[in-house]
Write a protein that holds these residues in place. Structure first.
Motif, PDB file in Angstrom:
ATOM      1  N   MET A 176       0.917  -1.235   0.295  1.00 57.77           N
ATOM      2  CA  MET A 176       0.160   0.091  -0.364  1.00 57.77           C
ATOM      3  C   MET A 176       0.672   0.769  -0.136  1.00 57.77           C
ATOM      4  N   ALA A 177       0.268   2.177  -0.807  1.00 60.97           N
ATOM      5  CA  ALA A 177       1.170   3.065  -0.805  1.00 60.97           C
ATOM      6  C   ALA A 177       1.022   3.778   0.137  1.00 60.97           C
ATOM      7  N   LYS A 178       2.431   4.851   0.243  1.00 65.52           N
ATOM      8  CA  LYS A 178       2.314   6.147   2.012  1.00 65.52           C
ATOM      9  C   LYS A 178       1.049   7.119   0.846  1.00 65.52           C
ATOM     10  N   LYS A 179       0.784   8.005   2.180  1.00 60.42           N
ATOM     11  CA  LYS A 179      -0.036   8.978   1.954  1.00 60.42           C
ATOM     12  C   LYS A 179       0.394  10.180   2.396  1.00 60.42           C
ATOM     13  N   GLN A 180       0.955  11.480   1.001  1.00 61.38           N
ATOM     14  CA  GLN A 180       2.277  11.980   0.896  1.00 61.38           C
ATOM     15  C   GLN A 180       1.470  13.154   1.761  1.00 61.38           C
ATOM     16  N   GLN A 181       2.072  13.671   2.935  1.00 57.23           N
ATOM     17  CA  GLN A 181       2.368  15.330   3.040  1.00 57.23           C
ATOM     18  C   GLN A 181       1.758  16.110   2.714  1.00 57.23           C
ATOM     19  N   ALA A 182       1.009  17.230   2.928  1.00 58.18           N
ATOM     20  CA  ALA A 182       1.316  18.171   2.302  1.00 58.18           C
ATOM     21  C   ALA A 182       1.974  19.279   3.044  1.00 58.18           C
ATOM     22  N   ARG A 183       2.519  19.865   2.401  1.00 58.65           N
ATOM     23  CA  ARG A 183       3.045  21.190   2.584  1.00 58.65           C
ATOM     24  C   ARG A 183       2.684  22.108   2.442  1.00 58.65           C
ATOM     25  N   PRO A 184       3.340  22.665   3.397  1.00 54.94           N
ATOM     26  CA  PRO A 184       2.768  23.976   3.110  1.00 54.94           C
ATOM     27  C   PRO A 184       3.476  24.844   1.942  1.00 54.94           C
ATOM     28  N   SER A 185       2.710  25.773   1.811  1.00 59.19           N
ATOM     29  CA  SER A 185       2.782  26.965   1.282  1.00 59.19           C
ATOM     30  C   SER A 185       2.986  27.882   1.512  1.00 59.19           C
ATOM     31  N   GLY A 186       3.114  29.047   0.525  1.00 59.97           N
ATOM     32  CA  GLY A 186       3.205  30.811   1.081  1.00 59.97           C
ATOM     33  C   GLY A 186       4.074  31.024   1.488  1.00 59.97           C
ATOM     34  N   PHE A 187       4.113  32.281   1.830  1.00 56.73           N
ATOM     35  CA  PHE A 187       4.878  33.449   3.323  1.00 56.73           C
ATOM     36  C   PHE A 187       4.430  33.740   4.146  1.00 56.73           C
ATOM     37  N   VAL A 188       5.342  33.955   4.496  1.00 52.38           N
ATOM     38  CA  VAL A 188       5.007  34.324   6.649  1.00 52.38           C
ATOM     39  C   VAL A 188       5.854  36.067   6.419  1.00 52.38           C
ATOM     40  N   LEU A 189       5.222  37.283   6.580  1.00 52.65           N
ATOM     41  CA  LEU A 189       5.628  37.915   6.231  1.00 52.65           C
ATOM     42  C   LEU A 189       6.514  39.113   7.826  1.00 52.65           C
ATOM     43  N   PHE A 190       7.724  39.550   7.529  1.00 50.23           N
ATOM     44  CA  PHE A 190       8.335  39.757   8.696  1.00 50.23           C
ATOM     45  C   PHE A 190       8.284  41.055   8.434  1.00 50.23           C
ATOM     46  N   ASP A 191       8.550  42.040   9.934  1.00 52.71           N
ATOM     47  CA  ASP A 191       8.759  43.323  10.163  1.00 52.71           C
ATOM     48  C   ASP A 191      10.263  43.286  10.313  1.00 52.71           C
ATOM     49  N   VAL A 192      11.223  44.381   9.787  1.00 54.32           N
ATOM     50  CA  VAL A 192      12.663  44.315   9.843  1.00 54.32           C
ATOM     51  C   VAL A 192      12.971  45.698  10.137  1.00 54.32           C
ATOM     52  N   ILE A 193      13.978  45.594  11.661  1.00 51.06           N
ATOM     53  CA  ILE A 193      14.383  46.452  12.025  1.00 51.06           C
ATOM     54  C   ILE A 193      15.969  46.776  11.433  1.00 51.06           C
ATOM     55  N   TYR A 194      16.636  47.848  11.307  1.00 51.62           N
ATOM     56  CA  TYR A 194      17.813  48.102  11.132  1.00 51.62           C
ATOM     57  C   TYR A 194      18.307  48.331  11.902  1.00 51.62           C
ATOM     58  N   GLU A 195      20.012  48.494  12.569  1.00 49.92           N
ATOM     59  CA  GLU A 195      20.131  49.496  13.351  1.00 49.92           C
ATOM     60  C   GLU A 195      20.794  50.780  13.575  1.00 49.92           C
ATOM     61  N   ASP A 196      20.525  51.033  12.433  1.00 47.89           N
ATOM     62  CA  ASP A 196      20.470  52.467  12.053  1.00 47.89           C
ATOM     63  C   ASP A 196      18.751  53.356  11.542  1.00 47.89           C
ATOM     64  N   GLY A 197      18.027  51.985  12.694  1.00 48.79           N
ATOM     65  CA  GLY A 197      16.468  53.003  13.417  1.00 48.79           C
ATOM     66  C   GLY A 197      15.925  52.818  11.859  1.00 48.79           C
ATOM     67  N   THR A 198      16.246  52.791  10.780  1.00 51.99           N
ATOM     68  CA  THR A 198      14.408  52.281   9.709  1.00 51.99           C
ATOM     69  C   THR A 198      14.670  50.522   9.436  1.00 51.99           C
ATOM     70  N   GLN A 199      13.581  50.623   9.151  1.00 52.59           N
ATOM     71  CA  GLN A 199      12.469  49.396   9.529  1.00 52.59           C
ATOM     72  C   GLN A 199      11.648  49.338   7.745  1.00 52.59           C
ATOM     73  N   THR A 200      11.882  47.544   7.138  1.00 56.42           N
ATOM     74  CA  THR A 200      11.274  47.084   6.692  1.00 56.42           C
ATOM     75  C   THR A 200       9.353  46.072   7.106  1.00 56.42           C
ATOM     76  N   SER A 201       8.843  46.986   6.798  1.00 56.17           N
ATOM     77  CA  SER A 201       7.812  45.629   6.514  1.00 56.17           C
ATOM     78  C   SER A 201       7.376  44.920   5.877  1.00 56.17           C
ATOM     79  N   ASN A 202       6.715  43.666   6.190  1.00 55.10           N
ATOM     80  CA  ASN A 202       6.143  42.783   4.830  1.00 55.10           C
ATOM     81  C   ASN A 202       6.887  42.110   3.718  1.00 55.10           C
ATOM     82  N   ARG A 203       7.952  41.828   5.060  1.00 59.38           N
ATOM     83  CA  ARG A 203       9.300  41.561   4.091  1.00 59.38           C
ATOM     84  C   ARG A 203       8.940  39.678   3.577  1.00 59.38           C
ATOM     85  N   LYS A 204       8.969  39.686   2.561  1.00 62.97           N
ATOM     86  CA  LYS A 204       8.571  38.002   2.510  1.00 62.97           C
ATOM     87  C   LYS A 204       9.069  36.969   2.201  1.00 62.97           C
ATOM     88  N   VAL A 205       9.198  35.735   4.032  1.00 67.45           N
ATOM     89  CA  VAL A 205       9.933  34.192   3.306  1.00 67.45           C
ATOM     90  C   VAL A 205       9.251  33.812   3.379  1.00 67.45           C
TER      91      VAL A 205
END
Length: 80
Positions: free
Chosen positions: A1-30
């Protein structure tokens, strides 16, 4: 009997990044595939650093060092 394949998560998670100089970028896709396991969200920082290096190579303008990175909050629906 064949094994059922597990679904792999797809898509992106959004991150906010703060840099040492105080600038920020929002919604960076990972990609979800970069996250999880024992490291949790830690690989997101490495992924964003690699993105920043590629952007710097193309633009000739380097970003500062990352101070912190956190998942972006979803905006709350407006009351109305």
């Amino acid at each position: 009997m064949a094994k059922k394949q597990q679904a792999r998560p797809s898509g992106f998670v959004l991150f906010d990044v703060i840099y040492e100089d105080g600038t920020q970028t929002s919604n960076r896709k990972v990609p979800v595939t970069e996250l999880g396991g024992l490291d949790g969200d830690a690989p997101a920082r490495t992924f964003v650093e690699i993105q920043d290096r590629k952007i710097a190579e193309m633009s000739g303008s380097a970003r500062g060092r990352i101070k912190s990175i956190a998942r972006s909050r979803r905006p709350r629906p407006s009351a109305g």
